[in-house]
Design a protein around this motif. Structure first.
Motif, PDB file in Angstrom:
ATOM      1  N   LYS A   1     -73.086 -12.849 -12.771  1.00 54.42           N
ATOM      2  CA  LYS A   1     -72.870 -11.969 -11.618  1.00 54.42           C
ATOM      3  C   LYS A   1     -73.829 -10.771 -11.646  1.00 54.42           C
ATOM      4  O   LYS A   1     -74.358 -10.377 -10.627  1.00 54.42           O
TER       5      LYS A   1
ATOM      6  N   SER B   1     -64.184 -14.421 -12.365  1.00 54.11           N
ATOM      7  CA  SER B   1     -65.626 -14.140 -12.464  1.00 54.11           C
ATOM      8  C   SER B   1     -66.499 -15.283 -11.952  1.00 54.11           C
ATOM      9  O   SER B   1     -67.572 -15.546 -12.469  1.00 54.11           O
TER      10      SER B   1
ATOM     11  N   ASN C   1     -66.749 -13.058 -22.113  1.00 53.37           N
ATOM     12  CA  ASN C   1     -66.088 -13.123 -20.813  1.00 53.37           C
ATOM     13  C   ASN C   1     -66.232 -14.460 -20.111  1.00 53.37           C
ATOM     14  O   ASN C   1     -65.405 -14.818 -19.301  1.00 53.37           O
TER      15      ASN C   1
ATOM     16  N   TRP D   1     -69.699 -12.515 -16.331  1.00 56.28           N
ATOM     17  CA  TRP D   1     -70.309 -11.250 -15.922  1.00 56.28           C
ATOM     18  C   TRP D   1     -71.827 -11.334 -15.918  1.00 56.28           C
ATOM     19  O   TRP D   1     -72.473 -10.746 -15.061  1.00 56.28           O
TER      20      TRP D   1
ATOM     21  N   ASN E   1     -72.701 -12.464 -21.405  1.00 53.99           N
ATOM     22  CA  ASN E   1     -71.594 -13.414 -21.499  1.00 53.99           C
ATOM     23  C   ASN E   1     -71.169 -13.649 -22.942  1.00 53.99           C
ATOM     24  O   ASN E   1     -69.982 -13.732 -23.245  1.00 53.99           O
TER      25      ASN E   1
END
Length: 162
Positions: free
Chosen positions: A34, A67, A57, A31, A52
């Motif tokens: 991103k 992801s 994640n 994440w 992270n």
């Protein structure tokens, strides 16, 4: 108490030194990667790594293939290829124009092109020189070359190096 404090201080230095070592140390998945994609500087890297790490994640994403993470077990980096292309643009273009040469061979080696694929690699580079060098920036050359290689079933597996 002093030993514990010293150990904590030393442990706190490792993430900072890791961030100082590269331009973007978040990686390309999780994440954090991103959420802060395309941003540069220390703050987005720290926030991405914190995201992270806090939510765990990235580890989950790697094991599940989500992801933006992959499960192929390969750590890929294109910075060496980018440096090579950037420092050898003119000679690389000359070699591609004739379909052979030391610079083109060096690029193939750097990209991990196997010997049985070299002739096809050289031919594809020669046939698509105008597409590959449509722009002058290294990033555009790499993106164009990636597109050309991905269109060839035999050479598509080498696009990770670009």
């Amino acid at each position: 108490m002093k030993k514990v404090l010293a150990a904590v201080a030393i442990a706190a230095v490792f993430p900072v030194s890791a961030m100082a070592a590269g331009e973007n140390n978040i990686g390309s998945c999780g994440w954090g990667a991103k959420l802060f994609d395309g941003q540069s500087g220390i703050a987005p890297q720290v926030l991405g790594a914190t995201t992270n790490g806090t939510f765990g994640n990235q580890t989950f994403a790697i094991t599940s293939g989500t992801s933006g993470c992959t499960q192929d077990g390969a750590v890929k980096s294109s910075w060496k290829t980018a440096l090579f292309i950037d420092g050898n643009k003119e000679q690389l273009a000359r070699d591609m124009s004739v379909g052979s040469g030391e610079t083109l061979d060096s690029l193939a080696h750097l990209m991990g092109v196997e010997s049985q694929d070299r002739a096809t690699f050289n031919q594809i580079a020669k046939e698509n020189l105008w597409k590959i060098f449509a722009a002058d920036s290294t990033a555009d050359i790499m993106a164009n070359f990636r597109q050309v290689l991905s269109a060839n079933d035999q050479l598509a597996r080498y696009t990770a190096a670009l």
